[in-house]
Design an enzyme around this catalytic site. Structure first.
Site, PDB file in Angstrom:
ATOM      1  N   LYS A   1       4.214  40.715  23.486  1.00  0.00           N
ATOM      2  CA  LYS A   1       3.881  39.412  22.897  1.00  0.00           C
ATOM      3  C   LYS A   1       3.313  39.675  21.499  1.00  0.00           C
ATOM      4  CE  LYS A   1       1.901  35.085  24.652  1.00  0.00           C
ATOM      5  NZ  LYS A   1       1.439  34.445  25.912  1.00  0.00           N
TER       6      LYS A   1
ATOM      7  N   HIS B   1      -2.379  33.063  23.133  1.00  0.00           N
ATOM      8  CA  HIS B   1      -1.252  32.196  23.499  1.00  0.00           C
ATOM      9  C   HIS B   1      -1.409  30.834  22.833  1.00  0.00           C
ATOM     10  CE1 HIS B   1       1.925  30.675  26.238  1.00  0.00           C
ATOM     11  NE2 HIS B   1       1.259  29.534  26.117  1.00  0.00           N
TER      12      HIS B   1
ATOM     13  N   GLU C   1      15.107  20.481  46.742  1.00  0.00           N
ATOM     14  CA  GLU C   1      15.245  19.232  45.981  1.00  0.00           C
ATOM     15  C   GLU C   1      15.079  19.432  44.491  1.00  0.00           C
ATOM     16  OE1 GLU C   1      13.257  19.693  48.607  1.00  0.00           O
ATOM     17  OE2 GLU C   1      14.242  18.528  50.187  1.00  0.00           O
TER      18      GLU C   1
ATOM     19  N   PHE D   1      11.427  12.854  50.027  1.00  0.00           N
ATOM     20  CA  PHE D   1      11.558  14.226  49.539  1.00  0.00           C
ATOM     21  C   PHE D   1      11.941  14.289  48.062  1.00  0.00           C
ATOM     22  CE2 PHE D   1      12.690  14.800  54.202  1.00  0.00           C
ATOM     23  CZ  PHE D   1      11.352  14.863  54.550  1.00  0.00           C
TER      24      PHE D   1
ATOM     25  N   ASP E   1      10.057   8.694  63.273  1.00  0.00           N
ATOM     26  CA  ASP E   1       9.847  10.009  62.659  1.00  0.00           C
ATOM     27  C   ASP E   1       8.464  10.161  62.033  1.00  0.00           C
ATOM     28  OD1 ASP E   1      11.996  11.612  63.308  1.00  0.00           O
ATOM     29  OD2 ASP E   1      13.252  10.867  61.673  1.00  0.00           O
TER      30      ASP E   1
ATOM     31  N   GLN F   1       8.215  11.536  56.819  1.00  0.00           N
ATOM     32  CA  GLN F   1       9.595  11.247  56.429  1.00  0.00           C
ATOM     33  C   GLN F   1       9.750   9.896  55.715  1.00  0.00           C
ATOM     34  OE1 GLN F   1      11.727  13.935  57.879  1.00  0.00           O
ATOM     35  NE2 GLN F   1       9.609  14.560  58.168  1.00  0.00           N
TER      36      GLN F   1
END
Lengths: 620, 620
Positions: free
Chosen positions: B244, B258, B361, B386, B418, B422
C-alpha cells in the site's frame, strides 16, 4: 470402543423414533418438512444421547452446551428430540404448526426456552453459532460446546463462509458444524450432490478440521463427534452423507418432496417400525470451570461542554468505552472500520471484550446475536450504509427477540466527498420496519452519550445513527433524553410552522429558525432524537399549536423521519398539514455543506421552504 | 518472451504515472484513497496497456472487455488510467471529488460511460462481474473478458465466496479476478497479511485457477494475465503481493493512512520521478464472434377468468414465461426456490435464459445487475423475506442506475404455517426507500400479468410482491394497470371511509365493505397496486370525498402501504384523517386465515375497525 449408553441398537431405535415422530407431527399439521428431518435422524439421535451436555430443566445453565438448528425447517426433528428428552409430550408434539402452539414451523426462542436463536432463513445458524462459541472461548471461559446442524443447500450462502473464516481465525475448537448432506435442496439437487469432499476442501481451505462420515451409521457418527470434541485449535465440520426421507422408500432420496408431509404417513410409520416411546437421558452440563463474573461499576459518561465541536461518532466511541468500564457485560464488535465508527475507543480500553469482525457485516451482526444469547450486551458498528448488508440477520434477530445494539456511522449526504455508496440513506426505513426495534438519532455529543447508555437496557433490536462531521454541542451534559421523547428547541406562542429535525438537520433547522425569526416568522423546532418510538404527544401538541409540520431529514423520503412523524397521527384524529424535506436525488461527491444544500435540507433550504409556504398563505 | 508494446520499462513508467496522478488528484481533492491506488498501479498499467480490449469511443461496443473496480475507493487509479487512455484530461482529473465532477469518490456508471457498475460497497464487484461473465458465456457468445480488480480486505465478505462458487460452477473462464493483496485494510492489517497462499487455497478449493505474483513486477503480471487468458474451463484469480502506498517511503506499507491524501504530495510526486504524460493505446475489442441477436416477438400474456382461483405467484410465473417468449432479452434468475416463486415456468420454457443461483441471494441480485449491464432484462425471484439478504446490492444497484426486476413471493403473514422467518414483512419499506425504485403489489392474476410486462420497460430497481395463496380473479384480462395508478373497486356518494388495500388485503377489504354496506355503512375501496409511485390524485380525491383513509396491509406498520399513502399528502395541503391496520405483533405458525385475523387485517377486523370509528363518531 465406545461404552456409553445407549447401545448402537438403541441409538438406531432412537433415530427411528425421531423419524416416526417427525412424520406424525407433519402429518398432523398437514405441512412441514419431514423428509429434511429424516435425513438427520441419526445425527440428532447420537448427539442428544451421547454428546450433548444440557440441563433441560435449566436452559439458562451457564455451562450448558448450545445446539443451533441452522436448517430450521427440520423443526419436526428438533421437536421429536424434545419429546425424547421428556420436555414436550406427545400431545404437544401433535400441535406442531397450529395456532398458539410453541412448536412453530421454524423454531424460535420466543416460544421455546431450549432454542438459542430463531432460524429458518438459511445460512444464519453457523454465523450465530460462531458468536456463541466466541462467548464461550473468549468471555465465559466455560467448557460448553456449540453444535450447529446445517443443511447442505445453505452452504451456498456467503454468510456461511464469513462464519467459516471467523471461526477458524479465532480457533474456535468449541464449535462443531454438522452438515446433513442429503444432496437435495427445495427445488432439486444441490450443486455438489453427495460429493462430500467438495465441501471438505472448502472448509479445510478456511482452516477447519473436517470429518466425512456416513450420516446413517450411528457408530461412525459417534466417532466423528468424539473426534470433534478432541480436536483442539480449530473448529470441526462433520460432513455426513445422508438420504432425504431416509427410511421410507416412497420418499427416500426422491426429488420434489421438500416441505411436504409424507403421502401415506401411516404406512411410513409402519415401515419405520411403528411408534416407539424411548426416552433419552441427556448428559448434565460440565460445570467444572468457573464462569464469567461481570463486575458492575458506576458508569461515568463523558461530558461535553456546550459549544464544543464534537462529532456524534466520537461521542459514541467515548460513551461506549465509559459504559464498558462501568458495565462488564458490555461488548463491542466492528466491521474493520473502528477508526471511523470510533469503536476503537472501546477496543483500546477493553480489548478483551472487543471483537474485530473484518469486512463481514453479516457475521458481525450474527456474532452480536450469538453473544446476546449468553447474556452479553453487544454494540456492533459499521457505516450505516453497510448495515444493509446484514438486513436479513437484523430481521431474524427480531424474530429471536435478541437484544442487540447496532450503530451506523457516516449517515447521509453529510459525509460529503465519498459519494452515495458510503451514504446511509435507507437505514432509518430499514430499522424502523423491524418489529420491536428502537431507532435513535442524536444531534449532539451529550445526547449521544445518554442514548448509548440507555440502549443497553432496552429490549429487541436497538439502532443508533451517528454522523461523521463535528457540530456544536447544544445540550447540557446533565440533560435527560428518554427513549420515546423529543426536545422542543425553539418555542413561542407565535409559531407558525413546526420544523421537526434529527441528527445533522437539527443545527440546520435552528439556523433557519433564527434567520426566519429575524424576519418576523416564528418557527418551532423539535429535535426528534427518538425516531422509534416516536413522541406522539409532542408532535400532536406542535400540530395543534402550529397546524403544519415540516420534517427535514438526511435520508431518502420514504420511511425515515417523515414517515415516523406521520405515523404518529394514525388514530383517526385530525392530521396536521405536512411538508417533507429529504434527499430526493442521487448525490454525487461534494463537500458536506454543498451536499446538504444540494439535497435541499440545509438551513437556507428550510428557510426558503418556510418562506414559500408563508407567501402561498399555506401557513397562517 | 512478450513482444507487445510498451516495453517493461514503458509499463513501469506508466505505473509511476498512474501513481503520480493518483497522488495529484487526491491532493487536489483534499481527500481520497491514493495509497490504495498506488498498490495496484502496475496491475492496472499492464492491464490497460497489454490485455484490456476496449474501445473508449464506443463504451457500448458489444465486444468490449469489461473492467470492474471492485475496490471502488481506488478511484484515483481508475481515473488516472482514463487520463492515460486519453478520455479524461488533466484538468478534469483535478476535479476529483468536487461538486459536479464526473469523477466521484467511488465510480458510478451514471456519470462515466466506461464504468460498468457502481462500486464502493466492498465485495460487490466480483459477484457483479460474475453476472457480466455469465452474459458473455451463456447469452452473448462473445469473446470479451471480464476483469475485476479486488482488494484483499473485501475477500472477508461472504458475497465474494458466493461469487467464487457460482463462477467456478459455471466454468467462467472469461472471468479474471485480480486481487491487490496490499495486506492493509482501513483500520489495520488484514487477517492474512501477505499470505497469498491463504487466499489461493480458498479459491482453489472453490474450483478456481490461481496465480500468485509480485504485484509490482510488470513482466510477472503480464505473464499472469496471459495465463488467465489461456486458462479454459475455470475462472482465474491472480493474487498479487503489493505494498500500500508503494513508491513513496513516507507512506509505503504504513498503517493508519487509509483514505487520506499524502502528507506531502509534491515531495511524493518528486520521489515518483515527477509528472509524466504517457498515453496508452488500449487494444481494440475482438469482434470476430457474432453477438447475440434478440428476436422480438409479440407478447401474449396469460389471461385468467374472473372468479378463477389463482395465486399471484402462479400468474407471475406464467406471465414471465410468456414475456420471455415474446421478448428475447428477458432473462430470469432464482434462488433455489423456483418451484415456489414459479420462476420454474420460465425455466421450463426458456432454459437457456434461466440462471439457477442456488441459495445465494446476494449473488443472484449481483448477477441480475451484471446481466443488465449487457442489455438483458433480468427478473430475479425468491421469497420476499430473503431479498433482505441482498439489501446492500439493491441499494448499490440504484446507485448504478441499473434496471433490474426483483420479485418477492410468499409475502406477509398470509403464507400461514411456516412462521415469521419466511414472511416478508419489511420488504415494502426496504424497496420503497431505494432511490428511483418502483414497488408493485398486485392482488389478482390478470393484474399481475400486466404488471410483470410493464416492469420490463421501467427505469431503476423494480420490485413486485407476490402472494402464496390462491384468490379469486377480480379484474378482466383486458383491464389496464398503469404504473402509478390505482383502482377504485367500490364507490358511492355515501362513502364514509376509504379503505386502501393492496395484494391479499384487497379481497378482505371488499368483503368488509360488502358486510358494512349491508348495515348501511358505505365504504370506498381502493386497490393501491402501485405502491411507488403512488396515485396521489385518487388518494386526494378519496380523502376529499370521505375524510378518512384506512390502510390495510400485510406488512409491519412502518414504511409500507400506510407510509406510501401518507407520503402522498406532503405538499402542505390538508391531510385526511388516517387509520392504519398492519401486522403489529410477531406472528407464529397458524393457517393463513387465522394469521390474517390474528394480525387484525382480515375482513372481520376491517369491518370492526370501521364500526368502531362510526360508533366513536370519528367517521361522519
Amino acid at each position: 470402543m465406545n461404552t456409553r449408553a445407549p447401545s448402537t441398537r438403541g441409538l438406531g431405535e432412537l433415530a427411528q423414533q425421531l423419524r416416526v415422530d417427525s412424520v406424525r407431527a407433519s402429518a398432523a399439521a398437514g405441512s412441514g418438512h419431514p423428509t429434511s428431518s429424516m435425513s438427520a435422524a441419526e445425527l440428532m439421535a447420537v448427539l442428544v444421547a451421547r454428546h450433548l451436555r444440557y440441563d433441560f430443566d435449566r436452559p439458562d445453565h451457564p455451562a450448558n452446551d448450545r445446539f443451533v438448528l441452522s436448517k430450521g425447517h427440520a423443526s419436526p426433528l428438533l421437536y421429536s428430540a424434545y419429546k425424547a428428552a421428556g420436555v414436550v409430550d406427545d400431545a404437544e408434539l401433535l400441535t406442531f404448526r397450529k395456532l398458539g402452539s410453541r412448536l412453530e414451523g421454524h423454531p424460535t426462542p420466543r416460544r421455546l426456552p431450549w432454542v438459542e436463536t430463531a432460524t429458518g432463513s438459511l445460512g444464519q445458524g453457523l454465523p450465530i453459532g460462531v458468536g456463541i462459541a466466541l462467548s464461550g472461548k473468549r468471555l465465559d471461559h466455560a467448557d460448553y460446546r456449540v453444535w450447529v446442524l446445517c443443511g447442505d443447500s445453505e452452504l451456498a450462502e456467503g454468510s456461511v463462509w464469513e462464519a467459516a473464516e471467523h471461526a477458524a481465525y479465532e480457533r474456535l475448537d468449541n464449535l462443531t458444524a454438522i452438515v446433513d448432506v442429503n444432496r437435495l435442496g427445495q427445488r432439486g439437487p444441490t450443486r455438489h450432490g453427495h460429493d462430500l469432499d467438495a465441501y471438505a476442501r472448502r472448509f479445510r481451505a478456511f482452516g477447519w478440521h473436517t470429518v466425512e462420515v456416513d450420516g446413517h451409521d450411528v457408530d461412525a457418527i459417534d466417532r466423528a463427534y468424539d473426534e470433534a470434541v478432541s480436536t483442539s485449535g480449530a473448529p470441526t465440520v462433520i460432513l455426513a452423507r445422508t438420504l432425504k426421507g431416509k427410511g421410507v422408500k416412497a420418499v427416500e432420496d426422491h426429488e420434489g418432496l421438500h416441505g411436504k408431509p409424507l403421502p401415506d404417513p401411516e404406512a411410513a410409520v409402519a415401515e419405520l417400525g411403528g411408534p416407539r416411546d424411548l426416552n433419552v437421558r441427556v448428559q448434565e452440563p460440565n460445570a467444572r470451570r468457573a464462569l464469567h463474573a461481570v463486575p458492575d461499576g458506576r458508569v461515568e459518561l463523558p461530558r461535553f461542554s456546550r459549544g464544543e465541536e464534537v462529532a456524534t461518532r466520537d461521542a459514541y466511541g467515548k460513551a461506549l468505552a465509559a459504559l464498558g468500564t462501568g458495565r462488564g457485560e458490555v461488548v463491542a464488535l466492528d466491521g474493520e472500520v473502528s477508526d471511523s465508527t470510533r469503536a476503537q475507543f472501546f477496543a483500546e480500553e477493553h480489548p478483551e471484550r472487543f471483537f474485530e469482525c473484518y469486512i463481514a457485516e453479516q457475521q458481525m451482526v450474527a456474532a452480536a446475536v450469538g453473544l446476546s444469547t449468553r447474556g452479553w450486551v453487544p454494540y456492533a458498528s459499521t457505516f450505516a450504509a453497510f448495515l444493509t448488508r446484514a438486513h436479513d440477520f437484523v430481521r431474524m434477530a427480531s424474530v429471536s427477540g435478541a437484544g442487540i445494539n447496532l450503530v451506523g456511522s457516516h449517515a447521509g449526504v453529510a459525509i460529503g466527498q465519498d459519494g452515495p455508496s458510503q451514504m446511509g440513506l435507507e437505514d432509518l426505513a430499514m430499522f424502523r420496519a423491524v418489529h420491536g426495534s428502537t431507532v435513535l438519532y442524536p444531534c449532539d455529543a451529550n445526547q449521544t452519550a445518554h442514548l448509548v447508555a440507555a440502549m443497553a437496557d432496552l429490549d429487541g433490536v436497538r439502532y443508533l445513527r451517528t454522523s461523521r462531521g463535528k457540530n456544536a454541542v447544544i445540550y447540557d451534559p446533565d440533560e435527560e433524553f428518554p427513549v420515546g421523547g423529543s426536545k422542543v428547541l425553539r418555542f413561542s406562542e407565535q409559531d407558525r410552522v413546526t420544523v421537526v429535525a434529527a441528527g445533522v438537520t437539527v443545527p440546520e433547522a435552528l439556523a433557519a429558525a433564527e434567520a426566519l425569526g429575524r424576519e418576523g416568522i416564528q418557527v418551532r423546532v423539535i429535535d426528534l432524537y427518538s425516531v422509534k418510538p416516536v413522541d406522539r404527544f409532542a408532535l400532536r401538541q406542535a400540530a395543534d399549536d402550529t397546524g403544519l409540520l415540516m420534517t427535514v431529514e438526511d435520508h431518502h423520503p420514504e420511511g425515515g423521519l417523515g414517515g415516523a412523524v406521520l405515523e404518529a397521527f394514525q388514530d383517526g384524529r385530525p392530521v396536521p398539514r405536512f411538508v417533507r424535506l429529504a434527499v430526493r436525488t442521487m448525490p454525487g461527491s461534494a463537500a458536506p455543506d454543498e451536499q446538504l444544500h444540494a439535497a435541499g435540507i440545509d438551513a437556507d433550504s428550510i428557510a426558503a421552504a418556510v418562506q414559500l409556504l408563508v407567501e402561498q398563505a399555506v401557513v397562517r
